[in-house]
Design a protein around this motif. Structure first.
Motif, PDB file in Angstrom:
ATOM      1  N   ARG A  71      44.645 130.482 186.143  1.00  0.00           N
ATOM      2  CA  ARG A  71      46.057 130.117 185.950  1.00  0.00           C
ATOM      3  C   ARG A  71      46.900 130.989 186.864  1.00  0.00           C
ATOM      4  O   ARG A  71      46.878 132.223 186.754  1.00  0.00           O
ATOM      5  N   VAL A  72      47.658 130.347 187.779  1.00  0.00           N
ATOM      6  CA  VAL A  72      48.355 131.104 188.823  1.00  0.00           C
ATOM      7  C   VAL A  72      49.760 130.556 189.058  1.00  0.00           C
ATOM      8  O   VAL A  72      50.043 129.397 188.819  1.00  0.00           O
ATOM      9  N   HIS A  73      50.617 131.442 189.568  1.00  0.00           N
ATOM     10  CA  HIS A  73      51.975 131.041 189.917  1.00  0.00           C
ATOM     11  C   HIS A  73      52.031 130.421 191.317  1.00  0.00           C
ATOM     12  O   HIS A  73      52.676 129.400 191.522  1.00  0.00           O
ATOM     13  N   ASP A  74      51.391 131.067 192.277  1.00  0.00           N
ATOM     14  CA  ASP A  74      51.352 130.565 193.645  1.00  0.00           C
ATOM     15  C   ASP A  74      50.018 129.865 193.855  1.00  0.00           C
ATOM     16  O   ASP A  74      48.972 130.501 193.876  1.00  0.00           O
ATOM     17  N   VAL A  75      50.056 128.542 193.997  1.00  0.00           N
ATOM     18  CA  VAL A  75      48.834 127.738 193.952  1.00  0.00           C
ATOM     19  C   VAL A  75      48.058 127.760 195.261  1.00  0.00           C
ATOM     20  O   VAL A  75      46.821 127.760 195.265  1.00  0.00           O
ATOM     21  N   SER A  76      48.738 127.775 196.393  1.00  0.00           N
ATOM     22  CA  SER A  76      48.084 127.499 197.668  1.00  0.00           C
ATOM     23  C   SER A  76      46.917 128.427 197.966  1.00  0.00           C
ATOM     24  O   SER A  76      45.815 127.975 198.298  1.00  0.00           O
ATOM     25  N   GLY A  77      47.130 129.749 197.861  1.00  0.00           N
ATOM     26  CA  GLY A  77      46.069 130.696 198.180  1.00  0.00           C
ATOM     27  C   GLY A  77      44.878 130.558 197.262  1.00  0.00           C
ATOM     28  O   GLY A  77      43.721 130.609 197.708  1.00  0.00           O
ATOM     29  N   THR A  78      45.134 130.369 195.974  1.00  0.00           N
ATOM     30  CA  THR A  78      44.043 130.222 195.014  1.00  0.00           C
ATOM     31  C   THR A  78      43.314 128.897 195.209  1.00  0.00           C
ATOM     32  O   THR A  78      42.088 128.830 195.084  1.00  0.00           O
ATOM     33  N   ALA A  79      44.043 127.819 195.527  1.00  0.00           N
ATOM     34  CA  ALA A  79      43.387 126.527 195.778  1.00  0.00           C
ATOM     35  C   ALA A  79      42.407 126.647 196.936  1.00  0.00           C
ATOM     36  O   ALA A  79      41.293 126.090 196.894  1.00  0.00           O
ATOM     37  N   ASP A  80      42.777 127.385 197.971  1.00  0.00           N
ATOM     38  CA  ASP A  80      41.856 127.626 199.088  1.00  0.00           C
ATOM     39  C   ASP A  80      40.679 128.491 198.639  1.00  0.00           C
ATOM     40  O   ASP A  80      39.524 128.222 198.978  1.00  0.00           O
ATOM     41  N   ALA A  81      40.988 129.532 197.867  1.00  0.00           N
ATOM     42  CA  ALA A  81      39.950 130.491 197.468  1.00  0.00           C
ATOM     43  C   ALA A  81      38.851 129.838 196.643  1.00  0.00           C
ATOM     44  O   ALA A  81      37.662 130.079 196.866  1.00  0.00           O
ATOM     45  N   VAL A  82      39.219 128.989 195.681  1.00  0.00           N
ATOM     46  CA  VAL A  82      38.188 128.389 194.827  1.00  0.00           C
ATOM     47  C   VAL A  82      37.351 127.373 195.609  1.00  0.00           C
ATOM     48  O   VAL A  82      36.176 127.157 195.289  1.00  0.00           O
ATOM     49  N   ARG A  83      37.924 126.757 196.626  1.00  0.00           N
ATOM     50  CA  ARG A  83      37.150 125.844 197.458  1.00  0.00           C
ATOM     51  C   ARG A  83      36.144 126.599 198.325  1.00  0.00           C
ATOM     52  O   ARG A  83      35.032 126.115 198.568  1.00  0.00           O
ATOM     53  N   VAL A  84      36.526 127.786 198.783  1.00  0.00           N
ATOM     54  CA  VAL A  84      35.583 128.633 199.510  1.00  0.00           C
ATOM     55  C   VAL A  84      34.402 129.004 198.613  1.00  0.00           C
ATOM     56  O   VAL A  84      33.233 128.940 199.017  1.00  0.00           O
ATOM     57  N   VAL A  85      34.696 129.379 197.376  1.00  0.00           N
ATOM     58  CA  VAL A  85      33.630 129.739 196.440  1.00  0.00           C
ATOM     59  C   VAL A  85      32.693 128.558 196.205  1.00  0.00           C
ATOM     60  O   VAL A  85      31.462 128.708 196.202  1.00  0.00           O
ATOM     61  N   ALA A  86      33.252 127.369 196.041  1.00  0.00           N
ATOM     62  CA  ALA A  86      32.418 126.186 195.806  1.00  0.00           C
ATOM     63  C   ALA A  86      31.523 125.897 197.005  1.00  0.00           C
ATOM     64  O   ALA A  86      30.332 125.569 196.845  1.00  0.00           O
TER      65      ALA A  86
END
Length: 290
Positions: free
Chosen positions: A266-281
């Protein structure tokens, strides 16, 4: 990368091949990181749509600040803030979560189209919440909680924080099931920052496997919280890093949480986290192919 215990996701939630990203819409004047920015319903709706466009899989709408020391708002005011925003976002096809400790607000939000109830008290703040969860069958986030925001700091006393949080969350799950809820509805949240010091938060993140081992999806909500500000404090003055300047650190926590088996962050700024979880996947997929 974690080999976490498989879990069944509650029905109705987005099915993804990676950690989900939950964006935050605070329809409040006093939230710790963005209070007042989205207090106007029209602005809150626009912000929720923008979060989806930036990569949020769910949008979490809340009308009551739970920052340390905050006071509760009246029920009618929380309803006024939350329900119109939930209704419009859901009508636009957004997967909406409602962040509330009140069963009445949760029920109205579900009627307006919300898919998920995110209760930071895990059902402890309102005795009617367990019955509502059982009656509606809605997915329900059970956060670890020991008391209202005004009192939480003095409650941050543990023997072993990981064992204590796991034990108390297990007891909450048992109580909800005893009240008629289906265990498959439940999602767990360690409650970072709620009656916890920075050291407690890091200990819980470092042992996220102890929560995923309970066999339920785990939500991690570290975004912009004080323990990140403390970690990133100015080395000369000791001043904490301002909340809105903690997003890079939040994305790092998101990536590590996804790697440790979290269902969502759960995050306030979505863009960086959206990229990060795709890298992990992608990393996980490559590792499985070796």
């Amino acid at each position: 990368m974690s080999n976490s215990v498989p879990h069944s996701l509650p029905s109705g939630l987005p099915r993804l091949d990676r950690c989900a990203v939950m964006g935050v819409v605070n329809v409040t004047p006093d939230s710790f990181s963005d209070g007042g920015l989205w207090h106007d319903p029209a602005k809150a709706i626009a912000h929720g749509l923008a979060l989806r466009a930036r990569g949020a899989d769910l949008v979490d709408v809340g009308g009551e600040s739970t920052r340390p020391g905050s006071q509760r708002v009246p029920e009618d005011e929380e309803l006024r803030r939350v329900v119109p925003v939930v209704r419009e976002l859901a009508a636009a096809g957004v997967a909406v979560s409602v962040d509330t400790m009140r069963a009445s607000v949760a029920e109205r939000a579900l009627e307006a189209g919300a898919l998920l109830v995110n209760d930071v008290s895990g059902g402890l703040a309102d005795p009617a919440m367990a019955r509502m969860v059982a009656a509606t069958g809605a997915p329900f986030v059970v956060m670890h909680w020991r008391g209202q925001s005004a009192d939480m700091d003095r409650l941050a006393v543990y023997g072993d924080v990981v064992a204590d949080v796991v034990g108390e969350l297990t007891a909450r799950m048992d109580a909800l099931v005893a009240a008629g809820a289906d265990e498959r509805q439940l999602i767990l949240d360690p409650g970072l920052g709620f009656a916890k010091t920075a050291e407690h938060n890091w200990a819980l993140l470092g042992r996220l496997d102890a929560l995923t081992a309970l066999g339920r999806p785990v939500l991690v909500a570290a975004s912009r919280k004080r323990f990140l500000g403390t970690l990133l404090a100015d080395p000369e003055t000791g001043d904490l890093r301002p909340a809105r300047e903690r997003d890079d650190a939040t994305a790092a926590v998101s990536a590590l949480s996804a790697g440790a088996g979290a269902w969502a962050v759960r995050v306030h700024d979505v863009s960086g986290t959206a990229d990060a979880v795709r890298v992990v996947a992608a990393w996980r997929r490559a590792a499985r192919q070796e």
